[in-house]
Design a protein around this motif. Structure first.
Motif, short mmCIF file in Angstrom:
data_model
loop_
_atom_site.label_atom_id
_atom_site.label_comp_id
_atom_site.label_asym_id
_atom_site.label_seq_id
_atom_site.Cartn_x
_atom_site.Cartn_y
_atom_site.Cartn_z
N THR A 29 0.75 -1.36 0.12
CA THR A 29 0.09 0.00 0.05
C THR A 29 0.74 1.30 -0.06
O THR A 29 0.23 2.46 0.32
CB THR A 29 -0.86 0.25 1.20
OG1 THR A 29 -0.43 0.47 2.30
CG2 THR A 29 -1.84 -1.30 1.18
N VAL A 61 -8.30 1.45 -3.79
CA VAL A 61 -8.41 -0.06 -3.25
C VAL A 61 -8.47 -1.07 -4.15
O VAL A 61 -8.18 -1.91 -4.14
CB VAL A 61 -9.37 0.08 -2.15
CG1 VAL A 61 -9.66 -1.47 -1.41
CG2 VAL A 61 -8.84 0.88 -1.05
N ASN A 65 -6.59 -4.39 -5.25
CA ASN A 65 -7.27 -5.78 -5.04
C ASN A 65 -7.32 -6.30 -6.22
O ASN A 65 -7.73 -7.56 -6.29
CB ASN A 65 -8.68 -5.58 -4.54
CG ASN A 65 -8.64 -4.99 -2.93
OD1 ASN A 65 -7.66 -5.38 -2.21
ND2 ASN A 65 -9.87 -4.63 -2.41
N GLN A 66 -7.27 -5.83 -7.40
CA GLN A 66 -7.05 -6.49 -8.81
C GLN A 66 -5.75 -7.25 -9.05
O GLN A 66 -5.86 -7.83 -9.97
CB GLN A 66 -7.37 -5.44 -10.12
CG GLN A 66 -9.07 -4.97 -9.86
CD GLN A 66 -9.30 -4.30 -10.88
OE1 GLN A 66 -8.28 -3.76 -11.74
NE2 GLN A 66 -10.49 -3.38 -11.07
N SER A 68 -2.27 -9.41 -7.45
CA SER A 68 -1.59 -10.66 -6.66
C SER A 68 -0.26 -10.44 -6.47
O SER A 68 0.49 -9.46 -7.08
CB SER A 68 -2.13 -11.97 -7.17
OG SER A 68 -1.26 -11.96 -8.43
N LYS A 145 -10.53 -14.83 1.51
CA LYS A 145 -10.26 -14.53 0.17
C LYS A 145 -10.66 -15.82 -0.58
O LYS A 145 -11.18 -15.81 -1.78
CB LYS A 145 -8.84 -14.12 -0.26
CG LYS A 145 -8.56 -13.96 -1.75
CD LYS A 145 -7.23 -12.91 -1.92
CE LYS A 145 -7.32 -12.40 -3.28
NZ LYS A 145 -6.32 -11.59 -3.66
N GLN A 151 -14.40 -9.48 1.55
CA GLN A 151 -13.64 -8.93 0.63
C GLN A 151 -13.46 -7.49 0.55
O GLN A 151 -12.62 -6.88 -0.15
CB GLN A 151 -13.52 -9.48 -0.67
CG GLN A 151 -13.44 -11.04 -0.70
CD GLN A 151 -11.93 -11.24 -0.19
OE1 GLN A 151 -10.93 -11.24 -0.60
NE2 GLN A 151 -11.79 -11.62 1.21
N ASN A 152 -14.50 -6.85 1.32
CA ASN A 152 -14.66 -5.38 1.13
C ASN A 152 -13.92 -4.82 2.46
O ASN A 152 -13.84 -3.76 2.80
CB ASN A 152 -15.90 -4.93 1.21
CG ASN A 152 -16.67 -5.12 -0.12
OD1 ASN A 152 -15.83 -4.85 -1.18
ND2 ASN A 152 -17.87 -5.63 -0.26
N PRO A 190 -6.13 -3.25 2.55
CA PRO A 190 -7.39 -4.23 2.20
C PRO A 190 -7.27 -5.43 2.32
O PRO A 190 -6.04 -6.14 2.31
CB PRO A 190 -7.62 -3.90 0.55
CG PRO A 190 -6.80 -2.69 0.38
CD PRO A 190 -5.62 -2.85 1.39
N TYR A 191 -8.17 -6.22 3.00
CA TYR A 191 -7.94 -7.76 3.26
C TYR A 191 -7.57 -8.46 2.27
O TYR A 191 -6.72 -9.56 2.49
CB TYR A 191 -9.36 -8.25 3.68
CG TYR A 191 -9.79 -8.03 5.37
CD1 TYR A 191 -8.92 -6.95 5.98
CD2 TYR A 191 -10.95 -8.32 5.71
CE1 TYR A 191 -9.29 -6.71 7.16
CE2 TYR A 191 -11.24 -7.85 7.13
CZ TYR A 191 -10.55 -7.14 7.87
OH TYR A 191 -11.11 -6.69 9.01
N PRO A 192 -8.01 -8.38 1.00
CA PRO A 192 -7.36 -9.11 -0.12
C PRO A 192 -6.06 -8.97 -0.41
O PRO A 192 -5.44 -9.98 -0.61
CB PRO A 192 -8.18 -8.78 -1.54
CG PRO A 192 -9.65 -8.21 -0.91
CD PRO A 192 -9.11 -7.48 0.40
N ALA A 193 -5.49 -7.82 -0.09
CA ALA A 193 -3.90 -7.70 -0.56
C ALA A 193 -3.26 -8.17 0.74
O ALA A 193 -2.20 -8.77 0.43
CB ALA A 193 -3.89 -5.95 -0.42
#
Length: 288
Positions: A29, A61, A65-66, A68, A145, A151-152, A190-193
């Motif tokens: 981030t 964000v 999140n898009q 990996s 994930k 995921q938000n 963000p949780y996914p990251a």
């Protein structure tokens, strides 16, 4: 091609060293700005410096999140290849998660990387400012994930934001919460990251014995985000010589906090010594 938030500082050939290049990798981030003061210091010493931007960063964000961890690492590989075209010796240095990406590059490409700057490596978020629930339950993020739940979610950063310098902390916090992520990064993780970062952490931990390039480890003794044990893990597991430097007047963001000049000085000395030794062994590696 250099992106708008990146920087490339051209250096020059140094006596007994040749052309030294350093690839700088920011954290999760974060932005290239968090490595810029160190980059300028390395360049003043004659090094060529490439402050790269990780894929998905410096946007919002959704942009992050898009992507990996594979996308982040792919951008590191491309940047290292570009830097190699300009210099005789390639060093890589990263902060926090950027340190993990630097170690992975060294493990994967031992013939390319001459040495590594490991600044506040973060395999675990276990510093003194991290809430207890976050320390022990973050493994759930990977499962969230996998099953596409929560995921938000975002883990909002809390003071001191990795900075012991109070005036700098105020400026960085204002920038983060202004929405200008290109300047100081996002205000939260963000949780996914975070899930992707944890996957990367597990992989790099497994690959540490494959790191054969010398490593300079610099860590704040009072790191609020990642305990010094993270650096001790690297020192214990790598198959290379290492030097550990502890800073006594900084928090996690050692590349911009009160002792960033020490990060520069130790890095210049360490990288120069490696390059000089390499040239003594193989003089032909330095371009005419």
């Amino acid at each position: 091609m250099i992106q708008s938030n990146e920087y490339f500082f051209e250096g020059h050939a140094l006596k007994d060293c040749g052309r030294i290049g350093v690839l700088l990798i920011h954290g999760l981030t974060g932005t290239p700005n968090e490595m810029k003061m160190v980059g300028k210091g390395l360049n003043r010493a004659g090094f060529t410096v490439y402050g790269m931007q990780l894929a998905g960063h410096c946007g919002d964000v959704a942009d992050l999140n898009q992507t990996s961890w594979q996308d982040w690492y792919a951008s590191v590989e491309v940047a290292a290849k570009q830097l190699k075209e300009k210099v005789d010796h390639v060093f890589v240095a990263g902060l926090s998660m950027g340190a993990l990406l630097a170690l992975k590059l060294a493990a994967d490409q031992p013939k390319l990387i001459a040495g590594v700057g490991v600044y506040g490596p973060t395999f675990r978020y276990d510093g003194w400012s991290i809430p207890r629930y976050a320390r022990y339950l973050n493994f759930l993020l990977i499962w969230f994930k996998k099953f596409n739940v929560f995921q938000n979610g975002i883990f909002i950063e809390q003071p001191p934001y990795g900075l012991k310098d109070e005036r700098l902390r105020a400026r960085v916090a204002a920038s983060m919460f202004s929405g200008d992520s290109a300047a100081a990064g996002l205000a939260g993780n963000p949780y996914p990251a975070l899930a992707e970062m944890l996957k990367l952490s597990a992989l790099v931990r497994h690959q540490l014995p494959n790191v054969t390039a010398p490593c300079l480890l610099i860590h704040a003794s009072e790191d609020d985000v990642a305990n010094v044990s993270n650096s001790l893990l690297v020192q214990k597991k790598i198959s290379a010589e290492s030097q550990l430097v502890l800073l006594e007047d900084s928090y996690h963001l050692i590349t911009i906090d009160r002792e960033y000049k020490k990060v520069i000085d130790h890095s210049v000395t360490y990288f120069k010594a490696i390059a000089e030794k390499s040239v003594q062994v193989n003089p032909d590696q330095v371009a005419a």
